[in-house]
Design a protein around this motif. Sequence first.
Motif, PDB file in Angstrom:
ATOM      1  N   GLY A 198       0.966  -1.032  -0.004  1.00  0.00           N
ATOM      2  CA  GLY A 198       0.006  -0.021  -0.150  1.00  0.00           C
ATOM      3  C   GLY A 198       0.990   1.097   0.094  1.00  0.00           C
ATOM      4  N   THR A 199       0.286   2.173  -0.815  1.00  0.00           N
ATOM      5  CA  THR A 199       1.228   3.651  -0.728  1.00  0.00           C
ATOM      6  C   THR A 199       1.498   4.125   0.496  1.00  0.00           C
ATOM      7  OG1 THR A 199       0.245   3.860  -2.982  1.00  0.00           O
ATOM      8  CG2 THR A 199       1.235   5.735  -1.950  1.00  0.00           C
ATOM      9  N   ILE A 200       2.761   4.596   0.837  1.00  0.00           N
ATOM     10  CA  ILE A 200       3.243   5.246   1.962  1.00  0.00           C
ATOM     11  C   ILE A 200       3.304   6.541   1.808  1.00  0.00           C
ATOM     12  CG2 ILE A 200       4.804   5.384   3.767  1.00  0.00           C
ATOM     13  CD1 ILE A 200       5.742   2.363   3.064  1.00  0.00           C
ATOM     14  N   ALA A 201       2.299   7.452   2.583  1.00  0.00           N
ATOM     15  CA  ALA A 201       2.663   8.903   2.692  1.00  0.00           C
ATOM     16  C   ALA A 201       3.763   9.297   3.580  1.00  0.00           C
ATOM     17  CB  ALA A 201       1.202   9.585   3.495  1.00  0.00           C
ATOM     18  N   VAL A 202       4.550  10.311   3.160  1.00  0.00           N
ATOM     19  CA  VAL A 202       5.892  10.728   3.754  1.00  0.00           C
ATOM     20  C   VAL A 202       5.469  12.122   4.210  1.00  0.00           C
ATOM     21  CG1 VAL A 202       8.096  11.275   3.360  1.00  0.00           C
ATOM     22  CG2 VAL A 202       7.310   9.552   1.950  1.00  0.00           C
ATOM     23  N   ASP A 203       5.841  12.110   5.526  1.00  0.00           N
ATOM     24  CA  ASP A 203       5.859  13.565   6.316  1.00  0.00           C
ATOM     25  C   ASP A 203       6.861  14.410   5.736  1.00  0.00           C
ATOM     26  OD1 ASP A 203       6.152  15.279   8.864  1.00  0.00           O
ATOM     27  OD2 ASP A 203       4.117  14.569   8.931  1.00  0.00           O
ATOM     28  N   LYS A 204       6.724  15.780   5.876  1.00  0.00           N
ATOM     29  CA  LYS A 204       7.659  16.721   5.721  1.00  0.00           C
ATOM     30  C   LYS A 204       8.928  16.824   6.627  1.00  0.00           C
ATOM     31  CE  LYS A 204       4.787  20.280   3.594  1.00  0.00           C
ATOM     32  NZ  LYS A 204       4.112  21.745   3.677  1.00  0.00           N
ATOM     33  N   SER A 205       8.823  16.272   7.768  1.00  0.00           N
ATOM     34  CA  SER A 205      10.047  16.098   8.862  1.00  0.00           C
ATOM     35  C   SER A 205      10.889  14.967   8.214  1.00  0.00           C
ATOM     36  CB  SER A 205       9.325  15.605   9.956  1.00  0.00           C
ATOM     37  OG  SER A 205       8.894  14.275   9.940  1.00  0.00           O
ATOM     38  N   PHE A 206      10.544  14.279   7.321  1.00  0.00           N
ATOM     39  CA  PHE A 206      11.520  13.237   6.633  1.00  0.00           C
ATOM     40  C   PHE A 206      12.767  14.116   6.086  1.00  0.00           C
ATOM     41  CE2 PHE A 206      13.017  11.686   2.685  1.00  0.00           C
ATOM     42  CZ  PHE A 206      13.741  10.618   3.517  1.00  0.00           C
ATOM     43  N   TYR A 207      12.438  15.091   5.376  1.00  0.00           N
ATOM     44  CA  TYR A 207      13.557  15.712   4.826  1.00  0.00           C
ATOM     45  C   TYR A 207      14.365  16.991   5.383  1.00  0.00           C
ATOM     46  CZ  TYR A 207       9.911  18.728   2.737  1.00  0.00           C
ATOM     47  OH  TYR A 207       8.807  19.707   2.322  1.00  0.00           O
ATOM     48  N   LYS A 208      13.204  17.350   6.359  1.00  0.00           N
ATOM     49  CA  LYS A 208      13.704  18.464   7.062  1.00  0.00           C
ATOM     50  C   LYS A 208      14.866  18.146   8.194  1.00  0.00           C
ATOM     51  CE  LYS A 208       9.886  21.481   6.497  1.00  0.00           C
ATOM     52  NZ  LYS A 208       8.785  22.379   7.081  1.00  0.00           N
ATOM     53  N   LEU A 209      14.613  16.769   8.891  1.00  0.00           N
ATOM     54  CA  LEU A 209      15.401  16.288  10.021  1.00  0.00           C
ATOM     55  C   LEU A 209      15.917  15.109   9.883  1.00  0.00           C
ATOM     56  CD1 LEU A 209      16.627  17.218  12.874  1.00  0.00           C
ATOM     57  CD2 LEU A 209      14.439  16.432  13.808  1.00  0.00           C
ATOM     58  N   ASN A 210      14.848  14.077   9.942  1.00  0.00           N
ATOM     59  CA  ASN A 210      15.311  12.517   9.883  1.00  0.00           C
ATOM     60  C   ASN A 210      16.379  12.215   8.891  1.00  0.00           C
ATOM     61  OD1 ASN A 210      13.429  12.400  11.958  1.00  0.00           O
ATOM     62  ND2 ASN A 210      11.706  11.533  10.852  1.00  0.00           N
ATOM     63  N   TRP A 211      16.247  12.632   7.395  1.00  0.00           N
ATOM     64  CA  TRP A 211      16.940  12.162   6.530  1.00  0.00           C
ATOM     65  C   TRP A 211      18.312  12.636   6.652  1.00  0.00           C
ATOM     66  CZ3 TRP A 211      19.308  14.530   2.286  1.00  0.00           C
ATOM     67  CH2 TRP A 211      19.994  13.681   1.358  1.00  0.00           C
ATOM     68  N   PRO A 212      18.323  13.915   6.748  1.00  0.00           N
ATOM     69  CA  PRO A 212      19.698  14.701   6.910  1.00  0.00           C
ATOM     70  C   PRO A 212      20.555  14.061   8.061  1.00  0.00           C
ATOM     71  CG  PRO A 212      18.082  16.410   6.650  1.00  0.00           C
ATOM     72  CD  PRO A 212      17.378  15.185   6.763  1.00  0.00           C
ATOM     73  N   VAL A 213      19.860  13.687   9.071  1.00  0.00           N
ATOM     74  CA  VAL A 213      20.596  13.242  10.401  1.00  0.00           C
ATOM     75  C   VAL A 213      21.058  11.737   9.843  1.00  0.00           C
ATOM     76  CG1 VAL A 213      20.345  12.476  12.739  1.00  0.00           C
ATOM     77  CG2 VAL A 213      19.496  14.289  12.094  1.00  0.00           C
ATOM     78  N   MET A 214      20.310  11.150   9.442  1.00  0.00           N
ATOM     79  CA  MET A 214      20.942   9.680   8.836  1.00  0.00           C
ATOM     80  C   MET A 214      21.715   9.780   8.043  1.00  0.00           C
ATOM     81  SD  MET A 214      18.617   6.822   6.795  1.00  0.00           S
ATOM     82  CE  MET A 214      18.542   7.716   5.212  1.00  0.00           C
ATOM     83  N   MET A 215      21.885  10.612   6.991  1.00  0.00           N
ATOM     84  CA  MET A 215      23.058  10.782   5.924  1.00  0.00           C
ATOM     85  C   MET A 215      24.169  11.214   6.778  1.00  0.00           C
ATOM     86  SD  MET A 215      22.072   9.721   2.960  1.00  0.00           S
ATOM     87  CE  MET A 215      23.531  10.300   2.240  1.00  0.00           C
ATOM     88  N   VAL A 216      24.058  12.218   7.728  1.00  0.00           N
ATOM     89  CA  VAL A 216      25.184  12.673   8.310  1.00  0.00           C
ATOM     90  C   VAL A 216      26.039  11.544   9.213  1.00  0.00           C
ATOM     91  CG1 VAL A 216      26.247  13.900  10.552  1.00  0.00           C
ATOM     92  CG2 VAL A 216      24.590  15.166   8.674  1.00  0.00           C
ATOM     93  N   PHE A 217      24.928  10.644   9.815  1.00  0.00           N
ATOM     94  CA  PHE A 217      25.697   9.461  10.685  1.00  0.00           C
ATOM     95  C   PHE A 217      26.348   8.544   9.774  1.00  0.00           C
ATOM     96  CE2 PHE A 217      23.113  10.756  14.426  1.00  0.00           C
ATOM     97  CZ  PHE A 217      23.836  10.613  15.266  1.00  0.00           C
ATOM     98  N   SER A 218      25.603   8.189   8.597  1.00  0.00           N
ATOM     99  CA  SER A 218      26.075   7.264   7.608  1.00  0.00           C
ATOM    100  C   SER A 218      27.570   7.850   7.171  1.00  0.00           C
ATOM    101  CB  SER A 218      25.164   7.065   6.466  1.00  0.00           C
ATOM    102  OG  SER A 218      23.963   6.629   6.965  1.00  0.00           O
TER     103      SER A 218
END
Length: 314
Positions: free
Chosen positions: A90-110
């Motif tokens: 089923g299609t997953i809706a993505v919250d704006k917080s994803f690219y504002k905080l969660n994704w950048p933090v994940m990339m930094v840690f990686s």
Amino acid sequence: MSILWVILGFTLLVIGGEFLVRSSVALSFKFSISKMVIGMTVVSFATSAPELLVSVQAALSGSPAIAINNVVGSNIANIGLVLGVTAMVGTIAVDKSFYKLNWPVMMVFSIVLYYFLKNDNVLTAKEGGILFVGLIIFLYTLIKKGRKDISVEDVDDALAVVSNFKIILWLVIGATALYFGSEWLVEGSKDIARSLGVSEAVIGVSLIAIGTSVPELAASVIAAAKQEKAISLGNLIGSNIFNIASVLGLTAIIKPITVTEPQILSHDIFWMLGFSFILIPIIFLPKKLQISRAKGFFLVFAYGAFMFLIFTRG
């Protein structure tokens, strides 16, 4: 016999993880910790326990490749396999917080993890400490902002009235199951690697990584089939952050992790970075802020290609 140990190990990790989550949440309620904070901290730590125990056990038993690739492989599986299969249901809706905080933090840690490993082929206790402190700062930021989009469906209100005896019993069962599960899984996997003639790194990034992602995959698919919002992209990204910062961070503090197999840095970690990075174009193109069935299929196909390349290289 090795396969039996692996199956038993997986089973105990699932059982141990479940009991640890229950006891941790019940204990948190006893200390009057808010449901949001429990969901963001206690549940996240408890669900990372199987990966943590496997990585510590692997590092202490002289198999650092399994420790590193367990995390690298789990992070790839979370995006390629878990997110991909869930989106296909089923299609997953993505919250704006994803690219504002969660994704950048994940990339930094990686990226920081890659730098630490590439720098001297060792994840030292000091570097592990830096990763773990970074996680604490990230969690503090989330809690301070009082984020409304944090999913806490996993926090069961019924656990607020559990007796102290039950909490202690669950903790003992959970800790025991995790200890033996991690030991049997690592030893069984090492035997399988030897019998198949493949490296421990390959087993770590495939068999063990998928195994520690199976409970999350099952829960996500069931939730998607029921059309419940029990899985979000933010939750998976949070899991990836915890895997790097708490699992590898704490493992390195206990025992520094040496890179013993070069393909971890020349191949596997770039797949992890690639799967992480590609989420941005996926959620914006062509339809913004959603992961469709077609995008889910693409992620699963990419994960299949990764697994194929892993085993054909030996």
